[in-house]
Write an enzyme that holds these catalytic residues in place. Structure first.
Site, mmCIF file in Angstrom:
data_model
loop_
_atom_site.group_PDB
_atom_site.id
_atom_site.type_symbol
_atom_site.label_atom_id
_atom_site.label_comp_id
_atom_site.label_asym_id
_atom_site.label_seq_id
_atom_site.Cartn_x
_atom_site.Cartn_y
_atom_site.Cartn_z
ATOM 1 N N ILE A 36 102.378 4.081 -24.330
ATOM 2 C CA ILE A 36 103.839 4.008 -24.219
ATOM 3 C C ILE A 36 104.331 4.034 -22.792
ATOM 4 C CG2 ILE A 36 104.296 4.990 -26.492
ATOM 5 C CD1 ILE A 36 104.757 7.692 -25.165
ATOM 6 N N GLY A 37 103.440 4.177 -21.816
ATOM 7 C CA GLY A 37 103.916 4.155 -20.436
ATOM 8 C C GLY A 37 102.855 4.660 -19.477
ATOM 9 N N VAL A 73 100.281 7.405 -20.523
ATOM 10 C CA VAL A 73 100.891 8.189 -21.594
ATOM 11 C C VAL A 73 100.719 7.451 -22.915
ATOM 12 C CG1 VAL A 73 102.967 9.358 -22.405
ATOM 13 C CG2 VAL A 73 102.586 9.071 -19.947
ATOM 14 N N GLY A 130 102.732 6.973 -15.601
ATOM 15 C CA GLY A 130 103.429 7.691 -14.545
ATOM 16 C C GLY A 130 102.494 8.002 -13.399
ATOM 17 N N PHE A 134 100.929 10.714 -12.796
ATOM 18 C CA PHE A 134 99.760 11.489 -13.199
ATOM 19 C C PHE A 134 98.747 10.635 -13.938
ATOM 20 C CE2 PHE A 134 97.515 14.151 -16.294
ATOM 21 C CZ PHE A 134 96.993 15.136 -15.484
ATOM 22 N N GLY A 135 99.222 9.735 -14.784
ATOM 23 C CA GLY A 135 98.294 8.922 -15.555
ATOM 24 C C GLY A 135 98.992 8.160 -16.662
ATOM 25 N N LYS A 159 99.497 12.720 -22.196
ATOM 26 C CA LYS A 159 99.402 12.201 -20.828
ATOM 27 C C LYS A 159 97.986 12.438 -20.318
ATOM 28 C CE LYS A 159 102.823 13.205 -18.055
ATOM 29 N NZ LYS A 159 103.659 13.959 -17.069
ATOM 30 N N ASP A 162 111.222 18.178 -8.248
ATOM 31 C CA ASP A 162 111.219 16.724 -8.452
ATOM 32 C C ASP A 162 112.236 16.349 -9.520
ATOM 33 O OD1 ASP A 162 110.456 14.137 -7.874
ATOM 34 O OD2 ASP A 162 108.728 14.148 -9.218
#
Length: 845
Positions: free
Chosen positions: A510-511, A518, A513, A515-516, A532, A628
């Site tokens: 689904i995406g 998802v 980011g 970090f990695g 994630k 953040d």
């Protein structure tokens, strides 16, 4: 050989050592470099095109490319120019394009580490057959190193060129339409540059207050460079056919300030590359660049006193807020014999460099990293030296200016629809994929139900999917134990994560980011989660992984994303969260095909996020600074309830009357300027970032938009300028402008302005921000409950008087006195309503 000297009146002598170090690194011959054959992509076509000695491969039907199943949300559609013989589009390369109406990407398989050229070709033709006018497209292009918005389109092709260092693996280029618009691309180039084309170090020139070199700029190759100018001084335009790296060089006539002060010179034979000690070759610049030059027009009237000192100057428009890599090319083609020609080079008229040219027809160049001044205009000049006993003249052969870009931040989300892939994959296929799938034996070992750990679904039975030998190794064992205060009851076996995500099936993606990747997943009881996963085996992001677990395992709040579990088995770093059906706040404002949220919804979302941050600051154990805060870290569930997410950069500890000294981290555009300057982190840094989010909500545009005019690029600065001029209402999102009650708008703007104060001590705390936002919502609801004949737009803007009531402290402050904040959260919401009930705000007019 050419020798570099420093102008004594402008820079300290020790800078000479910096130059010598810089050039000594270039003394070795480069490795053999062969012009590459990939990747050159002809987008939106099944045919290959030969253009400028390159074979552009059609991306629709080729053995070199994998085309995923066609999907308008991922693969996009193709379009063809209706007028193939158009004089404005002479090449077949610009007669097809691929269109994307949703976030989509190209993926390139990179085999060798190095600096790469990445070029994007855009030509906005009109297609009568599909009724598509590409000139109406509005979109952004993202990679891991940069993002940009293509320039305004014209009657000719536009080529955007970047240089960046890429590691082996998958290099992804994202196309992100804005709002209901679309993206398009005609062609893409991604190829390895010569290994010595760009050096990692260059002298750093500070323009203000006085131009000088005081150190080297290190890490050029760690940045992304955008080519802004490439000038063939004294010569004609050079096309990609004339350049071994397919670059375009334009004449300098449009940039020279006083054309009468200079004249063109040419060389009739090939430059002598072997005599220089910089490893210069024809990949550095074409022969034609070094065979032409501008020199001082000695016999011209330009030597009159109004031009004294007699210099030749070129001017270039550059970004005010950026640094630039400047390369100046020299080759003495004006001396009849070895003359040791000496002259000065100036940048911004202040920085002075003595150029000593010992040999005739031998190319050499200098690199500088130059800070921009406030004018947005870079001046580069050459002129004679009075102390020279040689002819008092000067020359320049070529000039390149590249903007040093900031990192683009997290890449966009590309969501795979059911039964469809959304990737257009470019590169090599891992051989034998089908064979591997056939040979893999999936063994399901079902155990009896065991006593579940806290935080793990009680209906689970561990399911082990075996994909190879070897035991499970904990990341804690390999890299040091996880902190002892982690909630180990949230730890999940890797096999359970595999089951939840169907072994990380691409259909569950689904995406992606920072970090990695998802994935979506489903527990046995039907509860959906977001999983994630970092790159397997990678230690990058390990501190953020630990911090996320430590923070979220200790707190629980209605407006903070809940951590369901984590996994550190088999060298994995995996986090499992509650699933947020409605994605990020940003997606409901812009850069998405989702309909924009109403003003009332936006206020409620801001209030929810403020509650979450207020609990972090004062209600969680020891206090936590998020560090953040941004619109992509505010997620929305199925009921549009806002939840703050992504705590990898968070800092915990007692925050009252103290600060935390730390390396500056955050996202450009949201970063607190006081924190950036002092490196002293306080909870007021979160308040500043939240103020930027409030403006983002109000104006429906990103915090940084480089495509806009310079004073409008930074949203916070631009909004405050408009506020002072009384024009802020003009930049309100048009989709909600007519919905907002003027009193609610004034309160909202006042809140954002207080959050954005330069000094943290002048900013409110999150409790005050929460109170003000609740007040703005009550003002909005009050206006909505009026009778139809009571027009809030006409009545409130002038006649509305703010009620004279005593301010009540935010009830959310009581979180700090309770160890069960989840229960207190619901209660506090009711009490806040009671506060406004006591104010009898419905009667205020």
């Amino acid at each position: 050989m050419e020798k570099l000297q420093l102008h004594n009146t402008h820079i300290p002598l020790f800078a000479l050592l910096l130059f010598l170090i810089h050039f000594s690194s270039l003394q070795f011959l480069s490795l053999a470099y062969t012009p590459p054959t990939k990747y050159f992509i002809n987008c939106g076509s099944a045919s290959n095109v030969n253009a400028n000695l390159r074979n552009f491969v059609g991306d629709s039907n080729s053995s070199d490319l994998i085309s995923a199943s066609v999907s308008r949300s991922g693969k996009g559609s193709t379009v063809k120019d209706s007028n193939e013989s158009s004089g404005a589009s002479p090449l077949a390369l610009y007669q097809t394009a691929r269109i994307f109406r949703h976030n989509s990407l190209y993926e390139f398989n990179i085999e060798d580490y190095g600096t790469y050229f990445v070029r994007f070709h855009f030509f906005a033709f009109s297609s009568l057959t599909t009724q598509t006018d590409l000139s109406t497209a509005l979109f952004d292009v993202w990679t891991y190193g940069f993002n940009f918005t293509p320039k305004s389109y014209s009657n000719s092709a536009i080529i955007e060129e970047f240089l960046l260092t890429i590691n082996p693996g998958k290099f992804k280029v994202y196309f992100v339409p804005r709002g209901s618009s679309f993206a398009f691309i005609n062609a893409i180039e991604v190829f390895l540059a010569p290994p010595d084309l760009i050096s990692d170090e260059a002298p750093l020139i500070h323009v203000s207050p006085a131009a000088l070199i005081n150190n080297n700029y290190t890490g050029v190759l760690s940045k992304s460079l955008q080519s802004i100018y490439r000038i063939n001084v004294g010569g004609t335009e050079l096309t990609p056919d004339d350049d071994k790296l397919w670059r375009t060089w334009v004449p300098d006539d449009g940039y020279i300030n006083n054309p009468g002060a200079a004249r063109n010179s040419t060389l009739d034979y090939r430059p002598n590359y072997r005599e220089n000690n910089q490893n210069i070759n024809e990949f550095t610049a074409p022969n034609q660049v070094y065979k032409t030059a501008k020199e001082m027009n000695i016999n011209s009237s330009a030597q009159s006193t109004q031009f004294n000192p007699f210099n030749i100057t070129w001017s270039f428009i550059v970004s005010k807020s950026a640094s630039h890599l400047v390369r100046v090319h020299f080759c003495d083609i004006i001396s009849p014999s070895m003359a040791t020609l000496k002259f000065n080079l100036y940048i911004y008229g202040n920085f002075g460099l003595k150029i000593d040219s010992y040999y005739v027809a031998v190319p050499f160049y200098f690199d500088f990293v130059v800070d921009s001044d406030e004018s947005g205009l870079m001046n580069i000049s050459i002129g004679p030296r009075n102390d020279s006993d040689k002819p008092k003249t000067a020359y320049l052969n070529g000039l390149e200016i590249k903007e040093i870009l900031n990192n683009s931040g997290p890449v966009p989300i590309v969501i795979a629809p059911k039964n469809n892939h959304v990737f257009l994959v470019v590169g090599s296929v891992i051989g034998g994929l089908v064979l591997i799938c056939i040979l893999v034996v999936v063994l399901f070992l079902v155990f009896k139900s065991r006593k579940p750990n806290s935080g793990v679904n009680s209906n689970w039975s561990p399911v082990v999917l075996v994909f190879g030998g070897g035991s499970s190794h904990s990341r804690g064992t390999r890299n040091g134990s996880l902190e002892s205060n982690l909630n180990l009851g949230l730890k999940m076996p890797f096999a359970e994560i595999q089951f939840v995500t169907n072994n990380f099936n691409n259909k569950s993606l689904i995406g992606k980011g920072g970090f990695g990747i998802v994935y979506s997943g489903t527990f046995r009881d039907g509860r959906k989660v977001a999983v994630k996963r970092s790159e397997p085996g990678s230690n990058q992001g390990l501190p953020e992984f630990h911090t996320e677990i430590m923070v979220l395992s200790k707190i629980r709040h209605r407006n903070l994303v809940q951590l369901i579990g984590y996994c550190d088995d088999r060298s994995e770093m995996i986090l499992v969260y509650e699933f947020m059906e409605n994605g990020t706040l940003r997606e409901h404002l812009y850069a998405s095909d989702k309909p924009p949220s109403s003003w009332k919804q936006r206020l409620e979302i801001c209030i929810g996020a403020a509650r979450g941050l207020q609990y972090l600051h004062k209600g969680s154990a020891g206090g936590t600074i998020h560090r953040d805060v941004k619109s992509t870290n505010i997620l929305l569930n199925e009921n549009l309830v806002a939840k703050v997410a992504d705590f990898g950069l968070s800092k915990t500890g007692p925050l009252d009357e103290t600060h935390v000294s730390t390396v500056v981290k955050g996202t450009f555009g949201y970063l607190d300027p006081e924190y950036f300057k002092s490196q002293q982190l306080t909870e007021k840094s979160d308040v500043y970032s939240f103020g930027v989010v409030l403006l983002e909500v109000l104006c429906a545009r990103p915090p940084i938009d480089p495509v806009l005019q310079r004073e409008q690029v930074n949203l916070a600065e631009w909004a405050m300028i408009c506020k002072k001029k009384g024009l802020l209402e003009e930049i309100v999102d048009p989709s909600v402008k007519d919905q907002i009650d003027p009193s609610s708008l004034r309160k909202f703007i006042e809140t954002a302005e207080k959050c954005l104060q330069d000094c943290g001590a002048d900013r409110p705390n999150m409790a005050d921000v929460l109170w003000d936002l609740e007040y703005a919502l009550q003002l909005q609801q009050n206006a909505m409950r009026r009778e139809p004949h009571e027009d809030s737009t006409t009545n409130s803007s002038v006649a509305f008087v703010m009620p004279n009531v005593q301010r009540f402290p935010s009830i959310s402050m009581s979180f700090a006195r309770d160890d069960t904040p989840m229960l207190m959260d619901d209660g506090s919401h009711v009490k806040a309503s009671e506060v406004f009930s006591q104010m009898r705000i419905d009667d205020a007019r």
